[in-house]
Scaffold this motif. Structure first.
Motif, PDB file in Angstrom:
ATOM      1  N   THR A 192      -2.709   5.720  -2.603  1.00 36.39           N
ATOM      2  CA  THR A 192      -2.424   6.260  -3.995  1.00 36.39           C
ATOM      3  C   THR A 192      -4.131   5.048  -4.658  1.00 36.39           C
ATOM      4  OG1 THR A 192      -0.974   4.611  -4.167  1.00 36.39           O
ATOM      5  CG2 THR A 192      -0.167   6.127  -4.050  1.00 36.39           C
ATOM      6  N   ASP A 193      -3.976   5.936  -5.697  1.00 31.96           N
ATOM      7  CA  ASP A 193      -4.867   5.068  -7.261  1.00 31.96           C
ATOM      8  C   ASP A 193      -4.382   3.988  -7.661  1.00 31.96           C
ATOM      9  OD1 ASP A 193      -6.721   7.491  -6.494  1.00 31.96           O
ATOM     10  OD2 ASP A 193      -6.182   8.230  -8.426  1.00 31.96           O
ATOM     11  N   GLU A 194      -2.954   3.992  -7.658  1.00 24.73           N
ATOM     12  CA  GLU A 194      -2.775   2.453  -7.637  1.00 24.73           C
ATOM     13  C   GLU A 194      -2.958   1.518  -6.728  1.00 24.73           C
ATOM     14  OE1 GLU A 194      -0.989   5.313  -9.990  1.00 24.73           O
ATOM     15  OE2 GLU A 194      -0.346   5.513  -7.610  1.00 24.73           O
ATOM     16  N   THR A 195      -3.134   2.038  -5.259  1.00 25.70           N
ATOM     17  CA  THR A 195      -3.284   0.759  -4.122  1.00 25.70           C
ATOM     18  C   THR A 195      -5.139   0.634  -3.540  1.00 25.70           C
ATOM     19  OG1 THR A 195      -2.059   1.950  -2.697  1.00 25.70           O
ATOM     20  CG2 THR A 195      -0.744   0.678  -4.213  1.00 25.70           C
TER      21      THR A 195
ATOM     22  N   LEU B 221       0.893  -1.478  -0.270  1.00 26.32           N
ATOM     23  CA  LEU B 221      -0.278  -0.148   0.192  1.00 26.32           C
ATOM     24  C   LEU B 221       1.323   1.388   0.318  1.00 26.32           C
ATOM     25  CD1 LEU B 221      -2.335  -0.826   2.633  1.00 26.32           C
ATOM     26  CD2 LEU B 221      -2.373  -1.150   0.766  1.00 26.32           C
ATOM     27  N   ALA B 222       0.139   2.327  -0.522  1.00 23.88           N
ATOM     28  CA  ALA B 222       1.293   3.589  -0.614  1.00 23.88           C
ATOM     29  C   ALA B 222       0.488   4.500  -0.079  1.00 23.88           C
ATOM     30  CB  ALA B 222       1.674   3.945  -2.085  1.00 23.88           C
ATOM     31  N   PHE B 223       0.902   5.913   0.380  1.00 25.98           N
ATOM     32  CA  PHE B 223       0.213   6.721   1.354  1.00 25.98           C
ATOM     33  C   PHE B 223       0.441   8.036   1.020  1.00 25.98           C
ATOM     34  CE2 PHE B 223      -1.033   3.440   3.840  1.00 25.98           C
ATOM     35  CZ  PHE B 223      -2.506   2.801   3.516  1.00 25.98           C
ATOM     36  N   LYS B 224      -0.193   9.000   0.454  1.00 24.00           N
ATOM     37  CA  LYS B 224       0.007  10.677   0.023  1.00 24.00           C
ATOM     38  C   LYS B 224      -0.384  11.537   1.357  1.00 24.00           C
ATOM     39  CE  LYS B 224       1.656   9.378  -4.359  1.00 24.00           C
ATOM     40  NZ  LYS B 224       1.849  10.291  -6.169  1.00 24.00           N
ATOM     41  N   PRO B 225      -0.598  11.209   2.395  1.00 27.33           N
ATOM     42  CA  PRO B 225      -0.726  12.049   3.647  1.00 27.33           C
ATOM     43  C   PRO B 225      -0.562  13.342   2.990  1.00 27.33           C
ATOM     44  CG  PRO B 225       0.559  11.167   4.790  1.00 27.33           C
ATOM     45  CD  PRO B 225       0.511  10.536   2.921  1.00 27.33           C
TER      46      PRO B 225
END
Length: 88
Positions: A49-52, A15-19
């Motif tokens: 992220t949209d990808e995850t 998972l990837a997050f961009k807070p």
């Protein structure tokens, strides 16, 4: 502030997050003693992220405590604890 990507592996899911500061502030403002799950869920889905996003749906859908645990990990990286000492 530079965009920060926080990558986690939860079980077998990457998972990837961009807070952002806005999402962080919204999360903190929504927290109440009797309401922690919904703000955690909203925070994650606002900054994943949209990808995850699909992987996050699977993880949170299969474990009722996942949103709170994942949010804690993202928060620990995004806003680490400060060392504060009170002087007398």
């Amino acid at each position: 502030m530079k965009e920060q990507v926080i990558a986690l592996t939860v079980g077998r899911a990457d998972l990837a997050f961009k807070p952002t500061e806005v999402e962080y502030n919204d999360y903190m403002n929504e927290l109440m003693p009797d309401n922690k799950v919904a703000p955690a869920h909203n925070f994650l889905f606002n900054c994943v992220t949209d990808e995850t996003k699909d992987e996050l749906r699977k993880v949170t859908g299969s474990n009722p405590g996942a949103a709170v645990q994942i949010t804690a990990a993202v928060m620990a990286e995004y806003a680490p604890q400060l060392e504060i000492k009170v002087k007398k």
